[in-house]
Design an enzyme around this catalytic site. Structure first.
Site, PDB file in Angstrom:
ATOM      1  N   LYS A  53       0.856  -1.196   0.000  1.00  0.00           N
ATOM      2  CA  LYS A  53       0.000   0.000   0.000  1.00  0.00           C
ATOM      3  C   LYS A  53       0.889   1.243   0.000  1.00  0.00           C
ATOM      4  O   LYS A  53       1.931   1.250   0.663  1.00  0.00           O
ATOM      5  CB  LYS A  53      -0.880  -0.023   1.267  1.00  0.00           C
ATOM      6  CG  LYS A  53      -1.712   1.232   1.490  1.00  0.00           C
ATOM      7  CD  LYS A  53      -2.814   1.374   0.474  1.00  0.00           C
ATOM      8  CE  LYS A  53      -3.459   2.758   0.510  1.00  0.00           C
ATOM      9  NZ  LYS A  53      -4.280   3.030  -0.681  1.00  0.00           N
ATOM     10  N   GLY A  54       0.491   2.276  -0.726  1.00  0.00           N
ATOM     11  CA  GLY A  54       1.285   3.502  -0.805  1.00  0.00           C
ATOM     12  C   GLY A  54       1.559   4.103   0.571  1.00  0.00           C
ATOM     13  O   GLY A  54       0.631   4.323   1.357  1.00  0.00           O
ATOM     14  N   ASN A  77     -12.837   3.929  -6.730  1.00  0.00           N
ATOM     15  CA  ASN A  77     -12.432   4.162  -5.341  1.00  0.00           C
ATOM     16  C   ASN A  77     -11.823   5.540  -5.192  1.00  0.00           C
ATOM     17  O   ASN A  77     -11.196   6.068  -6.116  1.00  0.00           O
ATOM     18  CB  ASN A  77     -11.464   3.068  -4.864  1.00  0.00           C
ATOM     19  CG  ASN A  77     -10.009   3.456  -5.059  1.00  0.00           C
ATOM     20  OD1 ASN A  77      -9.429   4.180  -4.254  1.00  0.00           O
ATOM     21  ND2 ASN A  77      -9.416   2.994  -6.158  1.00  0.00           N
ATOM     22  N   ALA A  78     -12.043   6.103  -4.003  1.00  0.00           N
ATOM     23  CA  ALA A  78     -11.411   7.377  -3.649  1.00  0.00           C
ATOM     24  C   ALA A  78     -10.897   7.250  -2.217  1.00  0.00           C
ATOM     25  O   ALA A  78     -11.238   8.043  -1.341  1.00  0.00           O
ATOM     26  CB  ALA A  78     -12.405   8.528  -3.782  1.00  0.00           C
ATOM     27  N   ASN A 135       4.655   6.271  -6.714  1.00  0.00           N
ATOM     28  CA  ASN A 135       3.315   6.565  -7.235  1.00  0.00           C
ATOM     29  C   ASN A 135       3.252   8.031  -7.640  1.00  0.00           C
ATOM     30  O   ASN A 135       3.220   8.913  -6.782  1.00  0.00           O
ATOM     31  CB  ASN A 135       2.269   6.237  -6.151  1.00  0.00           C
ATOM     32  CG  ASN A 135       0.850   6.509  -6.610  1.00  0.00           C
ATOM     33  OD1 ASN A 135       0.623   6.947  -7.744  1.00  0.00           O
ATOM     34  ND2 ASN A 135      -0.113   6.268  -5.742  1.00  0.00           N
ATOM     35  N   CYS A 138      -1.763   8.896  -8.372  1.00  0.00           N
ATOM     36  CA  CYS A 138      -3.031   8.739  -7.649  1.00  0.00           C
ATOM     37  C   CYS A 138      -3.990   9.873  -8.006  1.00  0.00           C
ATOM     38  O   CYS A 138      -3.653  11.053  -7.850  1.00  0.00           O
ATOM     39  CB  CYS A 138      -2.835   8.727  -6.140  1.00  0.00           C
ATOM     40  SG  CYS A 138      -4.421   8.500  -5.302  1.00  0.00           S
TER      41      CYS A 138
HETATM   42  C1  LIG Z   1      -9.003   0.251  -3.275  1.00  0.00           C
HETATM   43  C2  LIG Z   1      -7.795   0.582  -4.105  1.00  0.00           C
HETATM   44  C3  LIG Z   1      -6.684   1.198  -3.506  1.00  0.00           C
HETATM   45  C4  LIG Z   1      -5.555   1.494  -4.271  1.00  0.00           C
HETATM   46  N1  LIG Z   1      -4.469   2.073  -3.659  1.00  0.00           N
HETATM   47  C5  LIG Z   1      -3.335   2.340  -4.384  1.00  0.00           C
HETATM   48  C6  LIG Z   1      -2.177   2.889  -3.758  1.00  0.00           C
HETATM   49  O1  LIG Z   1      -2.110   3.100  -2.550  1.00  0.00           O
HETATM   50  N2  LIG Z   1      -1.096   3.170  -4.557  1.00  0.00           N
HETATM   51  C7  LIG Z   1      -1.100   2.912  -5.914  1.00  0.00           C
HETATM   52  O2  LIG Z   1      -0.083   3.178  -6.584  1.00  0.00           O
HETATM   53  N3  LIG Z   1      -2.180   2.354  -6.521  1.00  0.00           N
HETATM   54  C8  LIG Z   1      -3.286   2.066  -5.790  1.00  0.00           C
HETATM   55  N4  LIG Z   1      -4.378   1.497  -6.401  1.00  0.00           N
HETATM   56  C9  LIG Z   1      -4.335   1.185  -7.856  1.00  0.00           C
HETATM   57  C10 LIG Z   1      -4.009  -0.294  -8.103  1.00  0.00           C
HETATM   58  O3  LIG Z   1      -2.751  -0.647  -7.562  1.00  0.00           O
HETATM   59  C11 LIG Z   1      -4.063  -0.641  -9.607  1.00  0.00           C
HETATM   60  O4  LIG Z   1      -3.112   0.156 -10.283  1.00  0.00           O
HETATM   61  C12 LIG Z   1      -5.436  -0.374 -10.216  1.00  0.00           C
HETATM   62  O5  LIG Z   1      -6.463  -0.781  -9.331  1.00  0.00           O
HETATM   63  C13 LIG Z   1      -5.645  -1.089 -11.565  1.00  0.00           C
HETATM   64  O6  LIG Z   1      -5.510  -2.505 -11.429  1.00  0.00           O
HETATM   65  P1  LIG Z   1      -6.800  -3.489 -11.263  1.00  0.00           P
HETATM   66  O7  LIG Z   1      -7.760  -3.163 -12.357  1.00  0.00           O
HETATM   67  O8  LIG Z   1      -6.226  -4.879 -11.332  1.00  0.00           O
HETATM   68  O9  LIG Z   1      -7.377  -3.199  -9.914  1.00  0.00           O
HETATM   69  C14 LIG Z   1      -5.523   1.185  -5.658  1.00  0.00           C
HETATM   70  C15 LIG Z   1      -6.630   0.564  -6.246  1.00  0.00           C
HETATM   71  C16 LIG Z   1      -7.762   0.247  -5.499  1.00  0.00           C
HETATM   72  C17 LIG Z   1      -8.921  -0.446  -6.168  1.00  0.00           C
END
Ligand SMILES: Cc1cc2nc3c(=O)[nH]c(=O)nc-3n(C[C@H](O)[C@H](O)[C@H](O)COP(=O)(O)O)c2cc1C
Length: 312
Positions: A53-54, A77-78, A135, A138
């Site tokens: 997690k970031g 998500n936000a 990252n 975001c």
């Molecule tokens: C609930 C949630 C939290 C996320 N938190 C981060 C984060 O902290 N840092 C980051 O670089 N990407 C974050 N992401 C993005 C994911 O790592 C990923 O790049 C994105 O969801 C696309 O992949 P997917 O379609 O397989 O979910 C988050 C995504 C979701 C759904």
């Protein structure tokens, strides 16, 4: 749930930015907690790597709820980069992850360039971190994040500074919310990134027609899941054609065939995110499926299919 190690005569290994992965499947940042939350449902030791997690210098409680809503073939998500902060991460979360003997790649972000470099420096002094994923993508925070990832000169300046602050392998996570992904990718490569991961989420919005208000308290959020897969795949394709550093494909990977699309297109590895919300063991099925595909194609190594795309 069957969590047996894939016993293999096929070499699934891949090296990215000097990090050796036994297979190309990693967990995407922010979608699996810090490890303890998912470890009873998914044997983390079977994975190629995990992306945490970031993390920011100070803890953050993220955005107010509601901050997740399901959408057709995906979710918005936000969260706003809620995290425990550097000190607690190093003291309490990282030791748990180390026991699985797989590369732990730490995702991090800052509100300012100074915060990015300071965190890059501090993380470099911590034992047991295989690499960093920066990252700059975001969409859910007001400062930092995507501010740096949508303009090539700004991305170059930031990544050059982070590069000087760490000798760890440096992966930069790109935003899809740009018109020309190749330009950003090249500027980040020139600034010294060892690899790129893409994509992060696409900015989107859902409105409740009864209340006439956005469903998310933050109004907009980041779209992930199968809905974004063709978009992310196209951006991975454009990126592998634009840079010579390795690219990691992310976006809507639910099963092996999805991961294979990215690998065939030229991604050296993949990350799984939203699929974990539906099937936490999806990554193991994906590893097995990639192996079965290679066997079916008469290949003995993963390398044989990476970038084997035949463009008509
Ligand atoms: C609930 C949630 C939290 C996320 N938190 C981060 C984060 O902290 N840092 C980051 O670089 N990407 C974050 N992401 C993005 C994911 O790592 C990923 O790049 C994105 O969801 C696309 O992949 P997917 O379609 O397989 O979910 C988050 C995504 C979701 C759904």
């Amino acid at each position: 749930m069957d969590q047996r190690a894939p016993q293999s005569d096929i070499d699934l290994s891949v090296t990215i930015a000097g990090i050796v992965l036994k297979n190309p499947v990693m967990l995407a940042s922010g979608t699996w907690g810090y490890g303890e939350e998912i470890s009873s449902l998914l044997d983390l030791s079977q994975l190629g790597a995990v992306i945490t997690k970031g993390i920011s210098l100070q803890p953050s409680c993220g955005n107010p709820p509601p901050r997740i809503v399901e959408t057709p073939s995906g979710m918005l998500n936000a969260i706003g980069l809620q995290n425990v902060g550097f000190a607690e991460f190093v003291e309490k979360k990282l030791p748990f992850l180390r026991q699985f003997h797989i590369p732990v790649i730490v995702n991090f972000f800052g509100k300012t360039a100074g915060e990015y470099t300071e965190l890059g420096k501090r993380l470099s002094a911590v034992e047991g971190i295989a690499g960093l994923e920066v990252n700059i993508s975001c969409p859910n925070i007001k400062e930092g994040g995507i501010f740096f990832g949508t303009e090539p000169a700004r991305a170059h300046e930031l990544i050059s500074a982070v590069r000087k602050a760490t000798s760890l392998p440096l992966i930069v996570k790109l935003s899809p919310n740009v018109t020309d992904i190749a330009r950003i990718a090249r500027s980040v490569e020139e600034a010294g990134a060892d690899a790129l991961s893409l994509t992060n989420t696409f900015t989107g919005m859902v409105v409740d027609v009864e209340t006439c208000a956005p469903v998310l308290a933050h109004s907009t959020g980041g779209l992930s899941g199968p809905a974004i897969r063709p978009l992310s795949l196209r951006m991975v394709w454009e990126t592998v054609n634009a840079v010579s550093i390795p690219v990691i494909g992310i976006g809507g990977i639910m099963e092996a065939a999805d991961a294979l699309q990215y690998l065939i297109t030229g991604a050296r590895a993949v990350q799984i995110g939203t699929a974990l919300f539906i099937r936490p063991d999806a990554p193991l099925r994906i590893i097995e499926g990639i192996e079965a595909y290679l066997r079916h194609k008469g290949c003995s190594t993963l390398q044989e299919i990476i970038g084997c795309l035949k463009v008509k």
